[in-house]
Design a protein around this motif. Structure first.
Motif, short mmCIF file in Angstrom:
data_model
loop_
_atom_site.label_atom_id
_atom_site.label_comp_id
_atom_site.label_asym_id
_atom_site.label_seq_id
_atom_site.Cartn_x
_atom_site.Cartn_y
_atom_site.Cartn_z
N ILE A 9 0.17 -1.58 0.43
CA ILE A 9 0.07 -0.14 -0.04
C ILE A 9 0.60 1.28 -0.44
O ILE A 9 0.87 2.42 0.32
CB ILE A 9 -1.02 -0.35 0.83
CG1 ILE A 9 -0.43 0.14 2.60
CG2 ILE A 9 -2.01 -1.21 0.98
CD1 ILE A 9 -1.23 0.20 3.47
N GLY A 10 2.20 1.38 -0.54
CA GLY A 10 2.95 1.95 -0.49
C GLY A 10 2.77 3.69 -1.68
O GLY A 10 3.51 4.47 -1.59
N CYS A 11 2.14 2.29 -3.05
CA CYS A 11 1.60 3.67 -3.97
C CYS A 11 0.53 3.12 -4.88
O CYS A 11 0.33 1.97 -4.07
CB CYS A 11 3.33 3.89 -4.77
SG CYS A 11 3.94 1.80 -5.96
N PRO A 12 0.01 3.60 -5.48
CA PRO A 12 -1.44 3.19 -6.87
C PRO A 12 -0.86 1.84 -7.26
O PRO A 12 -1.54 1.22 -7.14
CB PRO A 12 -1.52 4.27 -6.78
CG PRO A 12 -0.66 5.27 -6.17
CD PRO A 12 0.60 5.05 -6.18
N LYS A 13 0.45 1.49 -6.99
CA LYS A 13 0.66 -0.10 -7.57
C LYS A 13 -0.18 -1.30 -7.31
O LYS A 13 -0.44 -2.04 -8.34
CB LYS A 13 1.98 -0.12 -8.25
CG LYS A 13 2.59 0.73 -9.46
CD LYS A 13 4.31 0.30 -10.11
CE LYS A 13 4.55 1.47 -9.87
NZ LYS A 13 6.20 1.74 -10.51
N GLY A 14 -0.10 -1.17 -6.17
CA GLY A 14 -0.38 -2.47 -4.68
C GLY A 14 0.68 -3.62 -5.64
O GLY A 14 -0.53 -4.61 -5.76
N CYS A 15 1.76 -3.85 -5.48
CA CYS A 15 2.55 -4.94 -5.99
C CYS A 15 2.08 -5.89 -5.23
O CYS A 15 2.10 -5.41 -3.39
CB CYS A 15 3.90 -4.64 -5.60
SG CYS A 15 4.44 -2.74 -6.82
N ILE A 29 13.30 -10.18 0.40
CA ILE A 29 12.07 -9.48 -0.13
C ILE A 29 11.94 -9.28 -1.49
O ILE A 29 13.05 -9.02 -1.83
CB ILE A 29 11.72 -8.51 0.58
CG1 ILE A 29 12.09 -8.03 2.15
CG2 ILE A 29 10.33 -7.55 0.54
CD1 ILE A 29 12.25 -7.13 2.40
N THR A 30 11.26 -9.54 -2.73
CA THR A 30 10.82 -9.71 -3.24
C THR A 30 9.65 -9.11 -3.86
O THR A 30 8.66 -9.48 -3.55
CB THR A 30 11.29 -10.95 -4.57
OG1 THR A 30 10.23 -12.42 -4.37
CG2 THR A 30 12.26 -11.97 -4.42
N GLY A 31 9.26 -8.47 -5.34
CA GLY A 31 8.16 -8.22 -5.63
C GLY A 31 7.80 -7.06 -5.91
O GLY A 31 6.66 -6.05 -6.43
#
Length: 122
Positions: A9-15, A29-31
């Motif tokens: 939820i760090g930015c709008p991309k929703g990785c 940590i990946t993705g």
């Protein structure tokens, strides 16, 4: 090695982020696609925090409730304790945006503040 999956939820991309860990130790940590994602994943795994927002009853105000929030994020494990304190709260009008309602709420080191000004009914 275990895996924990998160949606960032760090930015709008929703990785879709995957944390590979052994107990409480992060191995990989990946993705994530930005520095915000990496920071979010590390913090969410080691010490998840949230800003608490709600409303509190206000007496003799132009509105019956005033919105409040914690000035900073509090440890997720303390949210129920914070809400228990807030549920017993009743304020007197007037209040202003930024007024500290409860300093150091539930021993978190974080203040509860008003997020709207409410005038007193004349």
């Amino acid at each position: 090695m275990e895996e924990k999956k998160l949606i960032c939820i760090g930015c709008p991309k929703g990785c879709s982020i995957t944390i590979k860990h052994t107990g409480k130790t992060i191995n990989e940590i990946t993705g994530y696609n930005c520095d915000n994602g990496l920071k979010y994943a590390e913090n969410e795994f080691t010490e998840p925090k949230r800003i608490v927002t709600t409303t509190v009853k206000i007496n003799a105000g132009t509105l019956p409730f005033v919105p409040v929030k914690t000035r900073e994020a509090v440890n997720k494990e303390k949210i129920f304790e914070v809400m228990k304190v807030i549920s017993k709260l009743e304020l007197e009008s007037p209040v202003k945006v930024g007024d500290v309602v409860i300093p150091n709420i539930a021993g978190t080191g974080v203040d509860l503040v008003c997020t709207r000004s409410i005038k007193k009914v004349s």
